[in-house]
Every structure is written in C-alpha cells, then in structure tokens.
Design an enzyme around this catalytic site. Structure first.
Site, mmCIF file in Angstrom:
data_model
loop_
_atom_site.group_PDB
_atom_site.id
_atom_site.type_symbol
_atom_site.label_atom_id
_atom_site.label_comp_id
_atom_site.label_asym_id
_atom_site.label_seq_id
_atom_site.Cartn_x
_atom_site.Cartn_y
_atom_site.Cartn_z
ATOM 1 N N ARG A 47 0.847 -1.192 0.000
ATOM 2 C CA ARG A 47 0.000 0.000 0.000
ATOM 3 C C ARG A 47 0.887 1.249 0.000
ATOM 4 O O ARG A 47 1.947 1.271 0.646
ATOM 5 C CB ARG A 47 -0.899 0.033 1.243
ATOM 6 C CG ARG A 47 -2.080 -0.911 1.172
ATOM 7 C CD ARG A 47 -3.127 -0.430 0.146
ATOM 8 N NE ARG A 47 -4.279 -1.297 0.082
ATOM 9 C CZ ARG A 47 -4.456 -2.289 -0.802
ATOM 10 N NH1 ARG A 47 -3.543 -2.537 -1.710
ATOM 11 N NH2 ARG A 47 -5.575 -3.005 -0.805
ATOM 12 N N HIS B 172 -1.129 0.018 -9.920
ATOM 13 C CA HIS B 172 -1.780 -0.904 -8.976
ATOM 14 C C HIS B 172 -2.324 -2.130 -9.727
ATOM 15 O O HIS B 172 -3.521 -2.404 -9.718
ATOM 16 C CB HIS B 172 -2.913 -0.191 -8.222
ATOM 17 C CG HIS B 172 -3.327 -0.903 -6.963
ATOM 18 N ND1 HIS B 172 -3.760 -0.248 -5.838
ATOM 19 C CD2 HIS B 172 -3.376 -2.218 -6.660
ATOM 20 C CE1 HIS B 172 -4.064 -1.128 -4.891
ATOM 21 N NE2 HIS B 172 -3.838 -2.345 -5.378
HETATM 22 N N1 NAP Z 1 -0.752 -4.239 -5.346
HETATM 23 C C1 NAP Z 1 -1.754 -5.053 -5.412
HETATM 24 O O1 NAP Z 1 -2.314 -5.278 -6.482
HETATM 25 C C2 NAP Z 1 -2.202 -5.783 -4.173
HETATM 26 C C3 NAP Z 1 -3.008 -6.922 -4.319
HETATM 27 C C4 NAP Z 1 -3.345 -7.631 -3.172
HETATM 28 C C5 NAP Z 1 -2.909 -7.215 -1.918
HETATM 29 N N2 NAP Z 1 -2.146 -6.083 -1.810
HETATM 30 C C6 NAP Z 1 -1.641 -5.673 -0.488
HETATM 31 O O2 NAP Z 1 -0.661 -6.611 -0.089
HETATM 32 C C7 NAP Z 1 -0.533 -6.585 1.341
HETATM 33 C C8 NAP Z 1 -0.449 -7.998 1.902
HETATM 34 O O3 NAP Z 1 -1.639 -8.703 1.648
HETATM 35 P P1 NAP Z 1 -1.861 -10.141 2.333
HETATM 36 O O4 NAP Z 1 -3.093 -10.710 1.735
HETATM 37 O O5 NAP Z 1 -0.622 -10.947 2.285
HETATM 38 O O6 NAP Z 1 -2.131 -9.690 3.838
HETATM 39 P P2 NAP Z 1 -2.122 -10.580 5.179
HETATM 40 O O7 NAP Z 1 -2.303 -12.037 4.848
HETATM 41 O O8 NAP Z 1 -3.073 -9.934 6.101
HETATM 42 O O9 NAP Z 1 -0.628 -10.407 5.723
HETATM 43 C C9 NAP Z 1 -0.162 -9.194 6.223
HETATM 44 C C10 NAP Z 1 1.217 -9.388 6.796
HETATM 45 O O10 NAP Z 1 1.618 -8.138 7.392
HETATM 46 C C11 NAP Z 1 2.181 -8.441 8.662
HETATM 47 N N3 NAP Z 1 2.036 -7.323 9.589
HETATM 48 C C12 NAP Z 1 0.915 -6.628 9.930
HETATM 49 N N4 NAP Z 1 1.212 -5.695 10.863
HETATM 50 C C13 NAP Z 1 2.546 -5.830 11.124
HETATM 51 C C14 NAP Z 1 3.432 -5.177 12.007
HETATM 52 N N5 NAP Z 1 3.028 -4.201 12.831
HETATM 53 N N6 NAP Z 1 4.736 -5.560 12.015
HETATM 54 C C15 NAP Z 1 5.173 -6.560 11.203
HETATM 55 N N7 NAP Z 1 4.364 -7.226 10.340
HETATM 56 C C16 NAP Z 1 3.068 -6.861 10.313
HETATM 57 C C17 NAP Z 1 1.381 -9.625 9.170
HETATM 58 O O11 NAP Z 1 2.094 -10.242 10.234
HETATM 59 P P3 NAP Z 1 1.475 -11.552 10.962
HETATM 60 O O12 NAP Z 1 1.574 -12.634 9.901
HETATM 61 O O13 NAP Z 1 2.383 -11.788 12.090
HETATM 62 O O14 NAP Z 1 0.050 -11.232 11.307
HETATM 63 C C18 NAP Z 1 1.275 -10.452 7.894
HETATM 64 O O15 NAP Z 1 2.411 -11.266 7.755
HETATM 65 C C19 NAP Z 1 -1.709 -5.781 1.843
HETATM 66 O O16 NAP Z 1 -1.277 -4.467 2.165
HETATM 67 C C20 NAP Z 1 -2.644 -5.718 0.644
HETATM 68 O O17 NAP Z 1 -3.448 -4.575 0.695
HETATM 69 C C21 NAP Z 1 -1.782 -5.370 -2.909
#
Ligand code: NAP
Length: 310
Positions: free
Chosen positions: A225, A273
């Site tokens: 993000r 994006h």
């Molecule tokens: N560019 C694009 O097209 C696109 C598409 C899809 C998603 N995204 C973005 O990609 C990102 C990841 O998505 P996801 O589905 O993998 O999310 P997710 O499964 O919710 O994983 C998020 C990760 O962030 C970690 N995290 C959260 N707060 C933290 C902190 N304070 N310190 C350290 N680590 C922290 C979590 O740690 P824990 O595992 O320990 O909880 C988890 O490993 C999101 O921001 C999403 O919006 C972008």
C-alpha cells in the site's frame, strides 16, 4: 432461490457477472448504483465503496473486499458493526504478485538499468556476473501474499529473509518478527519487497530511518500500500544514492497525480496498482462460497479480524 449481492468497483462488471453465474447460478449480482430494494441485498462485494453505502443495506450478512486489502473498508466511518468482513485471497493474484516482484528484482539484480543506458549509447560492455546466492532479499509481511513471494525468491536461489509481526516458519526462508528485528533485517537486504498489511503500526514504516539501514544502492519494491512509504524520504534516499531504485505499484493517492515526481524520476518505476488484480474465474468461486457460508452461519474463508485491522 435467488441470492442478491451488490458489486461496487470501477472495473468492468461483465467478466465478474459471468464468473459468478458460473460459480453459483443462484447468485444475482447487482451492479452499483443499480441496487433494486436495498433490503434484498445480503452481501456486498466492494472496492472503495462510497462511505455510508454499506450502512444503507439493512440485511447485510457479509462485507467482502474485492481485494486482499481491507483498509478501504475500515476507511468508511459508517461500516456496520456486527457484519463479518472477508477479504479476497485469489490464488492466481497471489502468484502474480510473486511474478511481479521477481520480474523487477531480477531486473535490478542483473542491472538492466545499466544495460539499457549502455544500449542508448551503443556500448557493448558486460558487468561482472552477479551472485544470487549471496544476494539477500527481504520480504516484509509474510501473510497470504508475502509467504508466496518469499517462497518464489527462495526457489530462485536468493538468500531470502522474511519479517512479520508474529513468528513464522517457512522452508528455506530466514524469518524474523517484531518491531525490534526490522532494522537488522533491512541492513542485510539488497532488495526489499514490501507486502505488509496497512495498519496504524505499519503506516510510514518505510521512512528515512528505514532506508538508512539498507545497504547503499539497495532497491525497494512496494506492492502493498502507498501509505507504507514516506514519499519525500524515498525521493531523498534515491537522490542521495542511498537507494539505487524503487518499483512502486501502489500510492498514497491513486491514480497517481499527473505531475507527481515519481512519474519522471529516473530511478522510479511506476505501475498502476496492477501487480495482483484478482482473476474473476478463480476469485468468484471464493466469494460465492463465502456468501453461502455467511448465510448459513458457517466459518468464512479469509475473515478479517476487526480488532487487528487486517
Ligand atoms: N498491489 C496489489 O495489487 C495488491 C493486491 C493484493 C494485496 N495487496 C496488499 O498486499 C498486502 C499484503 O496482503 P496479504 O493478503 O498478504 O495480507 P495478510 O495475509 O493480512 O498479511 C499481512 C502481513 O503483514 C504483517 N504485519 C501486519 N502488521 C505488522 C506489524 N506491525 N509488524 C510486522 N508485520 C506486520 C502480518 O504479520 P502476521 O503474519 O504476524 O500477522 C502479515 O504477515 C496488503 O497491504 C494488501 O493490501 C496489494
């Protein structure tokens, strides 16, 4: 029985309507702003819906993000309490995020910027071969996407580090966790890929201090993000040579404004994006299943923890 749900997105609804028909013929997709009777809508499949829209649906049983991120839902101050929220974790999009990160990381690793500049001058000159086994990539965030991204780098033979909030075990990936481990992880990493969730704790996490910990000339790839990055600090780090390049797929304000310095910065690659857009064919299956589960009071796939914010 017809089950009516609302679709809100700027994307063409046509392929989604077809995919939902294929996934579950009893689902009827209403494309915002055509809603019919709001009381008949039981689920909302949304991306950046107008604030208050969800609260205007009195019989809502499920709020389903049209992406993996849910920050756009929590931005709505009127998001109804008590309605479960699920996010989309499309396996095709997850794999594509890895492909995107690999494509750009390999470009940096193989110094394609140098070769492109040399080509413009008709210069034939090879650089010493880069050693991927001694090149470290850090993946920040080891959730649904980060875990796959880290695995793809590991399988290519890069030394791969991972960083998350809680402890993780991933084959071949050196996983660290907690705020205290961030700077040490960055300090080892020539290439940093950001796949963190966006929360109050992670907003602005990629700032001047973080960049200063990276090895000089390191590279950043942000597919999570925009608000994770302090933009002015990134530009400063690129201009000073502390960072060698940045690939940015997400931004604080999207679409990226015309005239924004990222567009023309020689060390920045901008994409709109698109690194992990869900594919209707595979994503609709998951959403259809979740709508059925919500109506039956069964557990959801990828339910969001409202307290944690992701
Ligand atoms: N560019 C694009 O097209 C696109 C598409 C899809 C998603 N995204 C973005 O990609 C990102 C990841 O998505 P996801 O589905 O993998 O999310 P997710 O499964 O919710 O994983 C998020 C990760 O962030 C970690 N995290 C959260 N707060 C933290 C902190 N304070 N310190 C350290 N680590 C922290 C979590 O740690 P824990 O595992 O320990 O909880 C988890 O490993 C999101 O921001 C999403 O919006 C972008």
């Amino acid at each position: 029985m017809t089950i009516r749900f609302l679709y809100h997105s700027k994307d063409d609804p046509g392929p989604w309507a077809q995919a939902f028909r294929d996934a579950d013929p009893e689902l009827e997709m209403m494309v915002y702003p055509e809603m019919g009777d709001p009381a008949e809508i039981v689920a909302a499949f949304v991306w950046r819906a107008p604030h208050g829209l969800l609260a205007s649906l009195p019989n809502l049983k499920l709020i389903h993000s049209k992406g993996a991120g849910v920050d756009h839902i929590f931005d709505d101050p009127k998001v109804p309490a008590g309605v479960p929220i699920a996010r989309l974790v499309d396996p095709m999009a997850v794999a594509m995020m890895g492909h995107y990160a690999i494509y750009h990381a390999l470009g940096y690793h193989r110094r394609m910027d140098v070769y492109r500049a040399q080509q413009a001058e008709s210069v034939w000159r090879g650089l010493p071969p880069p050693d991927h086994e001694r090149t470290t990539v850090a993946v920040l965030g080891l959730g649904a996407i980060g875990r796959e991204v880290a695995g793809q780098f590991q399988r290519l033979g890069f030394r791969t580090l991972g960083w998350s909030r809680s402890a993780k075990t991933i084959d071949g990936v050196d996983c660290r966790h907690g705020a205290d481990a961030l700077f040490a992880t960055l300090a080892e990493s020539k290439i940093v890929v950001n796949v963190l969730a966006l929360t109050r704790e992670t907003e602005n996490i990629l700032n001047a201090q973080a960049f200063a910990h990276m090895p000089r000339g390191g590279f950043l790839i942000n597919i999570a993000r925009g608000p994770h990055i302090v933009e002015a600090d990134l530009i400063q780090a690129l201009d000073s040579g502390q960072l060698g390049g940045a690939t940015l797929d997400v931004f604080r304000a999207e679409p990226l404004a015309k005239g924004h310095p990222f567009w023309t910065h020689p060390k920045v690659t901008v994409t709109p994006h698109m690194s992990g857009d869900p594919l209707p064919r595979t994503a609709a299956l998951q959403v259809a299943r979740n709508i059925r589960a919500a109506l039956a009071g069964q557990p959801l796939l990828n339910e969001v923890d409202r307290r944690r914010g992701y």
